[in-house]
Design a protein around this motif. Structure first.
Motif, PDB file in Angstrom:
ATOM      1  N   LEU A 160       0.826  -1.206   0.000  1.00 57.86           N
ATOM      2  CA  LEU A 160       0.000   0.000   0.000  1.00 57.86           C
ATOM      3  C   LEU A 160       0.860   1.256   0.000  1.00 57.86           C
ATOM      4  CD1 LEU A 160      -2.811   1.238   0.086  1.00 57.86           C
ATOM      5  CD2 LEU A 160      -2.773   1.022   2.573  1.00 57.86           C
ATOM      6  N   VAL A 161       1.969   1.228   0.737  1.00 62.94           N
ATOM      7  CA  VAL A 161       2.872   2.381   0.759  1.00 62.94           C
ATOM      8  C   VAL A 161       3.427   2.639  -0.637  1.00 62.94           C
ATOM      9  CG1 VAL A 161       5.120   3.195   1.576  1.00 62.94           C
ATOM     10  CG2 VAL A 161       3.474   2.252   3.196  1.00 62.94           C
ATOM     11  N   HIS A 162       3.828   1.583  -1.355  1.00 59.61           N
ATOM     12  CA  HIS A 162       4.350   1.754  -2.713  1.00 59.61           C
ATOM     13  C   HIS A 162       3.268   2.277  -3.656  1.00 59.61           C
ATOM     14  CE1 HIS A 162       8.460   0.211  -2.588  1.00 59.61           C
ATOM     15  NE2 HIS A 162       8.048  -0.665  -1.691  1.00 59.61           N
ATOM     16  N   THR A 173       8.643  14.317  -5.863  1.00 60.40           N
ATOM     17  CA  THR A 173       9.755  13.523  -6.389  1.00 60.40           C
ATOM     18  C   THR A 173      10.900  13.428  -5.391  1.00 60.40           C
ATOM     19  OG1 THR A 173       9.180  14.141  -8.657  1.00 60.40           O
ATOM     20  CG2 THR A 173      11.416  13.320  -8.273  1.00 60.40           C
ATOM     21  N   GLN A 174      11.206  14.533  -4.740  1.00 59.62           N
ATOM     22  CA  GLN A 174      12.287  14.530  -3.750  1.00 59.62           C
ATOM     23  C   GLN A 174      12.009  13.538  -2.622  1.00 59.62           C
ATOM     24  OE1 GLN A 174      13.142  18.433  -2.252  1.00 59.62           O
ATOM     25  NE2 GLN A 174      14.621  17.724  -0.741  1.00 59.62           N
ATOM     26  N   LEU A 175      10.757  13.460  -2.190  1.00 60.34           N
ATOM     27  CA  LEU A 175      10.383  12.515  -1.135  1.00 60.34           C
ATOM     28  C   LEU A 175      10.494  11.073  -1.634  1.00 60.34           C
ATOM     29  CD1 LEU A 175       9.211  11.976   1.690  1.00 60.34           C
ATOM     30  CD2 LEU A 175       6.923  12.208   0.690  1.00 60.34           C
ATOM     31  N   LYS A 176      10.105  10.841  -2.879  1.00 64.06           N
ATOM     32  CA  LYS A 176      10.200   9.494  -3.445  1.00 64.06           C
ATOM     33  C   LYS A 176      11.642   9.028  -3.524  1.00 64.06           C
ATOM     34  CE  LYS A 176       6.066  10.091  -6.332  1.00 64.06           C
ATOM     35  NZ  LYS A 176       5.537  10.091  -7.712  1.00 64.06           N
ATOM     36  N   TYR A 179      12.899   8.128  -0.090  1.00 66.70           N
ATOM     37  CA  TYR A 179      12.368   6.857   0.402  1.00 66.70           C
ATOM     38  C   TYR A 179      13.046   5.667  -0.282  1.00 66.70           C
ATOM     39  CZ  TYR A 179       9.141   3.012   1.260  1.00 66.70           C
ATOM     40  OH  TYR A 179       8.603   1.800   1.614  1.00 66.70           O
ATOM     41  N   ASN A 180      13.259   5.787  -1.582  1.00 67.20           N
ATOM     42  CA  ASN A 180      13.892   4.687  -2.312  1.00 67.20           C
ATOM     43  C   ASN A 180      15.333   4.451  -1.869  1.00 67.20           C
ATOM     44  OD1 ASN A 180      11.588   4.213  -3.852  1.00 67.20           O
ATOM     45  ND2 ASN A 180      12.199   5.669  -5.444  1.00 67.20           N
ATOM     46  N   GLY A 181      15.968   5.474  -1.304  1.00 63.98           N
ATOM     47  CA  GLY A 181      17.334   5.321  -0.839  1.00 63.98           C
ATOM     48  C   GLY A 181      17.454   4.763   0.565  1.00 63.98           C
ATOM     49  N   ARG A 183      16.960   1.967   3.618  1.00 64.40           N
ATOM     50  CA  ARG A 183      16.901   0.515   3.778  1.00 64.40           C
ATOM     51  C   ARG A 183      15.631   0.084   4.499  1.00 64.40           C
ATOM     52  NH1 ARG A 183      23.003  -1.548   5.542  1.00 64.40           N
ATOM     53  NH2 ARG A 183      24.056  -0.882   3.602  1.00 64.40           N
ATOM     54  N   GLU A 184      15.247   0.848   5.519  1.00 65.20           N
ATOM     55  CA  GLU A 184      14.045   0.486   6.265  1.00 65.20           C
ATOM     56  C   GLU A 184      12.801   0.882   5.470  1.00 65.20           C
ATOM     57  OE1 GLU A 184      15.498   4.500   7.824  1.00 65.20           O
ATOM     58  OE2 GLU A 184      16.358   2.531   7.316  1.00 65.20           O
ATOM     59  N   LYS A 185      11.682   0.303   5.870  1.00 62.01           N
ATOM     60  CA  LYS A 185      10.413   0.557   5.209  1.00 62.01           C
ATOM     61  C   LYS A 185       9.494   1.348   6.129  1.00 62.01           C
ATOM     62  CE  LYS A 185      10.697  -3.785   2.607  1.00 62.01           C
ATOM     63  NZ  LYS A 185      10.047  -5.097   2.337  1.00 62.01           N
ATOM     64  N   TRP A 186       8.661   2.172   5.528  1.00 58.18           N
ATOM     65  CA  TRP A 186       7.681   2.933   6.285  1.00 58.18           C
ATOM     66  C   TRP A 186       6.357   2.174   6.316  1.00 58.18           C
ATOM     67  CZ3 TRP A 186       8.569   8.134   3.257  1.00 58.18           C
ATOM     68  CH2 TRP A 186       9.806   8.676   3.645  1.00 58.18           C
ATOM     69  N   ASP A 187       5.623   2.378   7.407  1.00 62.61           N
ATOM     70  CA  ASP A 187       4.244   1.911   7.403  1.00 62.61           C
ATOM     71  C   ASP A 187       3.343   3.071   6.979  1.00 62.61           C
ATOM     72  OD1 ASP A 187       3.946   3.584   9.597  1.00 62.61           O
ATOM     73  OD2 ASP A 187       4.080   1.967  11.062  1.00 62.61           O
ATOM     74  N   VAL A 188       2.055   2.820   6.873  1.00 58.26           N
ATOM     75  CA  VAL A 188       1.133   3.833   6.355  1.00 58.26           C
ATOM     76  C   VAL A 188       1.074   5.047   7.271  1.00 58.26           C
ATOM     77  CG1 VAL A 188      -1.275   4.305   5.753  1.00 58.26           C
ATOM     78  CG2 VAL A 188      -0.250   2.111   5.152  1.00 58.26           C
ATOM     79  N   ASN A 189       1.109   4.838   8.580  1.00 60.98           N
ATOM     80  CA  ASN A 189       1.037   5.966   9.513  1.00 60.98           C
ATOM     81  C   ASN A 189       2.260   6.880   9.376  1.00 60.98           C
ATOM     82  OD1 ASN A 189      -1.396   5.043  10.551  1.00 60.98           O
ATOM     83  ND2 ASN A 189      -0.406   3.823  12.157  1.00 60.98           N
TER      84      ASN A 189
END
Length: 294
Positions: A160-162, A173-176, A179-181, A183-189
């Motif tokens: 869902l985050v992706h 774009t800067q935020l994307k 995030y792609n750089g 290692r950890e992943k974000w949750d929706v919150n």
């Protein structure tokens, strides 16, 4: 101690419930349940019909029986009132409000496969337009994912985050890239909190840019106004318009001053002292000429 809050039914406007048509079943049911709940007429929808009264029934049983049947009768009246004549005519008469709602739900029930397809299409095609807040937009996608999970179509937080990140416009774009750089992943919150912060930052930058452009515009207009000469102020080739300076000189009273005695009121040629001095000079010149002739 139980505390009960009574609401006067006459203070509520039942017209706020949009009449049931062929396309608004979800909203109609939600609004109807809210109105019945606030008015405290939803007892028959929440509980089953109590057993019939007998000679051995207690006063408590009689009270529950009367309360349920009153709630059932009023709920049926409100439900039928909130339906158009065409829609209401397609349902058989029911004496039980709960069963009546079930019969309505059965005719408006969508095929699980069709609903799944519509939700998947919404999840993959929805795009953020920047009009609503980014938080509200992400919550819409979360709601779609929740409905898919209820239909046994699992949507993980990572997926869902992706989906949400890919649906954001180029301004993110800067935020994307950031995030792609990672290692950890974000949750929706976490994604909601970070997107809201990014939205606030872009709003401040846009406000500052508009402020600077507004100041520059005012300055340019001011300079243009100072250098602008109206057509009415230009000199007419067919009519001579004296300048204010020339008018001042013409209107100024003439004051003559003698350059010989430095007194005002007359010119040098009319000065008495100058005339007397001139006569003396002429006499001296005449005497000098006589002496030369001898």
């Amino acid at each position: 101690m139980n505390v009960f809050f009574s609401v006067n039914p006459s203070s509520l406007n039942l017209n706020t419930v949009e009449p049931l048509t062929g396309v608004n079943y979800r909203k109609w049911k939600q609004d109807l349940e809210i109105v019945l709940g606030v008015m405290d007429w939803d007892l028959a929808l929440r509980t089953e019909e109590p057993p019939a009264l007998t000679d051995d029934s207690t006063s408590n049983q009689k009270s529950k029986y009367e309360k349920w049947h009153k709630s059932n009768r009023i709920a049926l009246l409100i439900i039928k009132r909130s339906m158009t004549d065409v829609v209401r005519g397609g349902f058989p008469d029911e004496t039980n409000a709960k069963d009546f709602l079930k019969s309505i739900e059965a005719k408006y029930r969508e095929s699980p496969k069709t609903e799944t397809g519509n939700l998947m299409n919404a999840l993959t095609t929805m795009r953020y337009d920047g009009v609503q807040s980014v938080r509200e937009y992400i919550l819409k996608l979360v709601d779609v994912a929740g409905k898919l999970n209820a239909l046994e179509v699992p949507i993980s937080d990572t997926f869902l985050v992706h989906v949400i990140m890919n649906s954001l416009p180029e301004s993110y774009t800067q935020l994307k890239v950031y995030y792609n750089g990672l290692r950890e992943k974000w949750d929706v919150n976490e994604l909601i909190a970070i997107c809201v912060s990014e939205e606030e930052r872009m709003k401040k930058e846009r406000f500052e840019k508009e402020r600077i452009e507004s100041v520059n515009f005012v300055q340019s207009v001011t300079r243009a106004t100072k250098s602008y000469v109206p057509d009415t102020a230009k000199k007419d080739s067919t009519k001579s318009v004296p300048s204010p300076k020339r008018n001042f000189k013409l209107n100024k009273p003439s004051v003559f001053k003698c350059y010989f005695c430095k007194k005002a009121g007359y010119m040098k040629k009319n000065c008495p002292k100058y005339k007397a001095w001139l006569a003396k000079q002429e006499a001296k010149q005449g005497l000098h000429n006589k002496e030369n002739t001898k």
